[in-house]
Enzyme design. Structure first.
Site, PDB file in Angstrom:
ATOM      1  N   THR A   1       3.921   4.536   3.236  1.00 53.49           N
ATOM      2  CA  THR A   1       4.134   2.947   2.242  1.00 53.49           C
ATOM      3  C   THR A   1       3.895   1.709   3.453  1.00 53.49           C
ATOM      4  O   THR A   1       4.101   2.106   4.781  1.00 53.49           O
ATOM      5  CB  THR A   1       5.480   3.246   2.102  1.00 53.49           C
ATOM      6  OG1 THR A   1       6.100   4.439   1.165  1.00 53.49           O
ATOM      7  CG2 THR A   1       5.317   1.901   1.115  1.00 53.49           C
TER       8      THR A   1
ATOM      9  N   ASP B   1     -11.206   8.207  11.539  1.00 55.38           N
ATOM     10  CA  ASP B   1     -10.163   8.272  10.096  1.00 55.38           C
ATOM     11  C   ASP B   1     -11.181   6.774  10.009  1.00 55.38           C
ATOM     12  O   ASP B   1     -10.841   6.272   9.430  1.00 55.38           O
ATOM     13  CB  ASP B   1      -9.783   8.444   9.864  1.00 55.38           C
ATOM     14  CG  ASP B   1      -9.120   8.532   8.149  1.00 55.38           C
ATOM     15  OD1 ASP B   1      -9.680   8.960   7.899  1.00 55.38           O
ATOM     16  OD2 ASP B   1      -7.461   8.377   7.750  1.00 55.38           O
TER      17      ASP B   1
ATOM     18  N   GLY C   1       0.920  -1.293  -0.016  1.00 52.73           N
ATOM     19  CA  GLY C   1       0.190  -0.204   0.166  1.00 52.73           C
ATOM     20  C   GLY C   1       0.985   1.627  -0.284  1.00 52.73           C
ATOM     21  O   GLY C   1       1.964   1.417   0.124  1.00 52.73           O
TER      22      GLY C   1
END
Ligand code: NAG
Ligand code: NAG
Ligand code: NAG
Ligand code: NAG
Ligand code: NAG
Ligand code: NAG
Ligand code: NAG
Ligand code: NAG
Ligand code: NAG
Length: 745
Positions: free
Chosen positions: A424, A538, A418
């Site tokens: 990263t 989030d 990802g």
């Protein structure tokens, strides 16, 4: 003489053979900007159509546009084609008067047109200027769409400070790496109603770092229409190593090579050392030898230029390498020679000795650096916490750099699972054969208290043991940016499963319901059951992972905040993701667990409709999913927005129940939203009754419920939906800011 002519012929032949070269009639400049290949005006002059530029002649000036005039991007400097392109980027604005939005700059046809070879250079900053302003940009990051922005507000002109962009009158954020096809959007909460007098407009723009200083006067009337900005550009989509194998298309011409330090996507050329010029052109227009002898050089007596370098010679009767920095030139004498041999031997010995000393020091320096990072990242604090908590079996493990390097084959590119603007993620295998996901975040400077918070999170998150939460196994603090090690979840994100056409048919209504329930339980647990309440901050489909049996696992606590028990609300810098962000939190900056409830509501809407929460591919008024979802439900048109798969599903009753639940989560007033616990229980109830029922039993709709799917609105259902404040954006309230802080990011 002969040699010269021969070479000239050879290079002419080469020129003829090269296909990707500008033709001779091509315009060389526009106004005072030189046009350099691969850019060019018109066919035959550019490398490919992305590098087509357009020179527009006005009375009195000529202006060079990237692509064409419609992009409104003016090229201001192309002097060196080996680095970023400087453009004059417009300043986006939305201006209000007492009756609402008065006028705005249409920015919709700009950078979105450029290919992914044109990225916003990280040497820019993004600014929002205004007192009732949310400015953000959305672009492509790899094959995802991602966006970020910041909020600037002020109640009166008195608290605003010239030069300070910390959210009062002005805010600024860094640009994530690799953003292309960027759109800028602006919105306001209250049409600038209370600030019209001194700030009628909102402004948003990119600008080269250091080229903008905020001034209070800018609020009244922004003095500039455009700001200098850097665009990072490259050729194609291959890396250096694969592009040079692609001989036919390789664009780096004579005396040049591919710049291996450029990370792409695509590649850039540079002249070989000792050459200068345009590496995309064939000799003699391209990279030419630099005559070092004409400038300052290292020669003591004589300088002889060679291709790519130069050599020094000593005058007759002298010997040595002729360099000031080397052995220079010494008079020839047999005695001297003997002495020289001895001293050379001594010198060699000395060099070997100094070298080994140097490498010893370097190694030690590296160790000191690691120790510094370890301390800076709160390693000592963490060690203390761990020894204090000894006995509890689930503990954060502190990994060393070597362990994680081994686990990821030295962060091999093939291990990347990802990549986003914020870091990263690598897949790794630990020495005990456990597969893990290792997250390398980008993390700005942090203060002592932020470090403490980070450590707190590591400790607490590593103790969370919930079936629907991705487990944090440990971290590594010896690198500048702390690395976090998580349990590896094999089946990708819910986002991927919903929006990837090939996969979405596999997630049936049953699975969706289970994902919703699992996620709700995880959040409920974080909010109430964990020793200290944790707000995720989030929640989005991209942060919910699935294992092989589609069990939902909530991930990415980078933004999470722990809330001390005696504090129900916490004032923080707004953070979250566009489309999922709680409007109330945006207005008040007060973080409560109800913000997660809102975001969860957005995820439910996404699961129900199969639509992205925010999409610029949809018409303006339909960009925000929450808005479409709520209005469809309200107008009894739910059926039209449901995922196709669910439209064929017969569990209408359940779908309506879940939709209504989602709508309650999405109520603007936080207090009126259910708690995560209530949501989890309700979903569990729906799922439980489903299991009891036989799937083939025909459902009769409860009175009134069919309306949501079919026809007229029941006025029993009221929404406190916020009004849209800006024509250039979707719903005024849903946005995202990025924070200069951050514990996990
Ligand atoms: C060039 O002239 C046009 C029209 O006269 C004007 O709008 C534009 O601002 C000028 N551009 C520059 C860079 O001076
Ligand atoms: C400008 O460029 C865009 C794409 O680069 C293209 O779609 C459009 O047709 C061009 N407009 C004109 C007037 O050439
Ligand atoms: C506000 O701007 C709009 C659009 O330009 C205009 O139609 C309207 O008359 C203006 N209202 C006032 C009070 O100036
Ligand atoms: C930017 O806006 C254009 C036009 O509205 C749209 O086609 C494009 O998809 C947008 N880009 C992104 C990344 O959303
Ligand atoms: C993104 O692109 C890569 C190749 O560039 C591809 O392997 C990957 O599946 C894509 N991911 C998604 C979510 O489309
Ligand atoms: C911004 O302010 C700094 C410090 O006062 C100054 O060095 C710099 O030149 C200013 N930049 C601009 C673009 O005015
Ligand atoms: C790379 O570019 C080539 C040619 O422009 C294109 O055919 C290919 O699909 C591209 N590959 C990817 C992964 O975008
Ligand atoms: C090669 O690329 C790197 C990274 O973009 C850049 O810093 C460097 O200046 C480039 N090298 C040359 C010689 O231009
Ligand atoms: C240097 O390059 C030029 C042009 O390519 C060529 O004519 C010349 O022979 C080269 N000199 C040497 C010493 O290789």
């Amino acid at each position: 003489m002969h040699l010269r002519i021969l070479v000239a012929v050879v290079s002419m032949v080469a020129l003829g053979a090269a296909s990707a070269q500008p033709e001779s009639h091509c315009e060389k400049s526009c106004g005072n900007v030189h046009i350099r290949y691969p850019f060019g005006i018109g066919e035959g002059c550019y490398y490919n159509s992305y590098f087509n530029v357009d020179c527009v002649h006005y009375p009195g000036n000529s202006t060079l546009y990237l692509a064409n005039k419609t992009t409104n991007l003016i090229i201001s400097d192309m002097s060196t084609v080996t680095s970023d392109l400087e453009i004059m980027m417009f300043v986006a604005n939305d201006c209000y008067n007492s009756s609402g939005l008065a006028y705005y700059l249409d920015t919709s046809l700009t950078m979105g047109r450029l290919g992914s070879n044109f990225q916003v250079s990280t040497e820019n900053k993004f600014f929002a200027v205004g007192c009732d302003t949310h400015a953000y940009f959305i672009g492509k990051l790899g094959n995802e769409t991602d966006g970020t922005g910041c909020i600037s507000r002020c109640a009166s002109s008195s608290r605003i400070i010239d030069g300070s962009c910390s959210g009062v009158g002005c805010c600024e954020i860094a640009v994530p790496e690799g953003m292309s096809a960027v759109n800028i959007s602006l919105s306001s909460y209250d049409y600038h109603k209370d600030v019209l007098e001194f700030n009628p407009c909102s402004y948003g723009f990119f600008v080269k770092e250091g080229m903008y200083n905020f001034s209070t006067n800018d609020l009244r009337d922004f003095p500039r229409e455009r700001m200098p900005m850097l665009l990072d550009w490259s050729i194609g989509n291959l890396t250096c190593s694969s592009s040079s194998k692609d001989v036919g298309n390789f664009i780096c011409k004579g005396n040049s090579k591919c710049n291996t330090s450029y990370t792409g996507p695509g590649y850039r050329c540079v002249c070989n050392p000792g050459y200068e010029g345009n590496p995309y052109l064939e000799y003699p227009d391209g990279c030419k030898n630099i005559n070092e002898c004409a400038g300052i050089n290292d020669c003591l007596h004589k300088c002889i230029d060679t291709n790519g370098s130069y050599i020094c010679k000593c005058r007759k009767g002298y010997s040595g390498n002729g360099r000031k920095s080397g052995s220079g030139c010494t008079a020839d004498q047999s005695m001297v020679i003997k002495l020289a041999v001895v001293s050379a031997a001594a010198a060699i010995f000395l060099i070997v000795f100094v070298n080994s000393l140097y490498f010893g020091l370097k190694k030690r320096k590296l160790m000191l650096l690691r120790e510094k990072f370890f301390r800076q990242n709160g390693g000592i604090m963490l060690q203390q916490r761990i020894s204090r908590d000894k006995g509890s079996h689930d503990q954060a493990k502190v990994f060393t750099i070597e362990e994680l390097k081994r686990a990821t084959d030295n962060y091999d590119e093939s291990k990347i699972i990802g990549k986003g603007g914020f870091g990263t993620v690598y897949k790794g295998v630990l020495s005990d054969n456990r597969t893990v996901a290792i997250k390398k975040s980008k993390l700005p400077d942090q203060t002592e208290s932020q470090i403490e918070q980070f450590i707190n999170e590591v400790v607490i998150l590593s103790q969370i043991n919930h079936r629907n939460v991705v487990k944090l196994i440990g971290c590594c603090l010896e690198t500048e940016v702390p690395l976090l090690v998580y349990e590896f979840i094999s089946n990708g994100t819910v986002y991927d499963h919903i929006h990837n056409k090939g996969k979405s048919s596999a997630i049936t209504w049953d699975i969706r319901l289970r994902i919703a329930k699992g996620t709700a339980e995880a959040l409920s647990y974080l909010h109430s059951a964990a020793s200290v309440p944790i707000i995720h901050r989030d929640v989005k489909s991209m942060n919910i992972l699935l294992d092989d049996s589609y069990v939902a696992k909530v991930a990415d606590f980078g933004a999470s905040r722990l809330i001390p028990v005696d504090q129900v609300e916490l004032a923080t810098i707004v953070q979250g993701t566009l489309g999922y962000l709680d409007p109330e939190y945006l207005q008040t900056n007060q973080l409560t667990d109800k913000s997660d409830v809102y975001s969860f509501g957005a995820v439910l809407a996404e699961l129900l409709t199969g639509k992205k929460v925010l999409s610029f591919d949809r018409p303006e008024e339909e960009r925000n999913l929450v808005k479409i979802f709520l209005s469809s439900l309200k107008d009894g048109r739910l059926f039209q927005v449901l995922d196709e798969q669910l439209q064929q599903n017969e569990d209408h009753n359940e779908i309506i129940k879940v939709s209504k639940l989602a709508a309650r989560c999405l109520v603007v007033k936080g207090d009126e939203r259910p708690t995560m616990k209530e949501v989890a229980m309700e979903l569990e109830g729906i799922l439980a009754s489903k299991i009891q029922k036989h799937p083939w039993v025909e459902h009769t709709l409860n009175e009134g419920e069919g309306e949501y799917l079919l026809k007229e609105p029941p006025n029993a259902y009221e929404f406190t939906q916020t009004t849209s404040a800006s024509s250039s954006t979707f719903d005024s309230m849903r946005k995202h800011t990025i924070l200069p802080i951050a514990s996990g990011r």
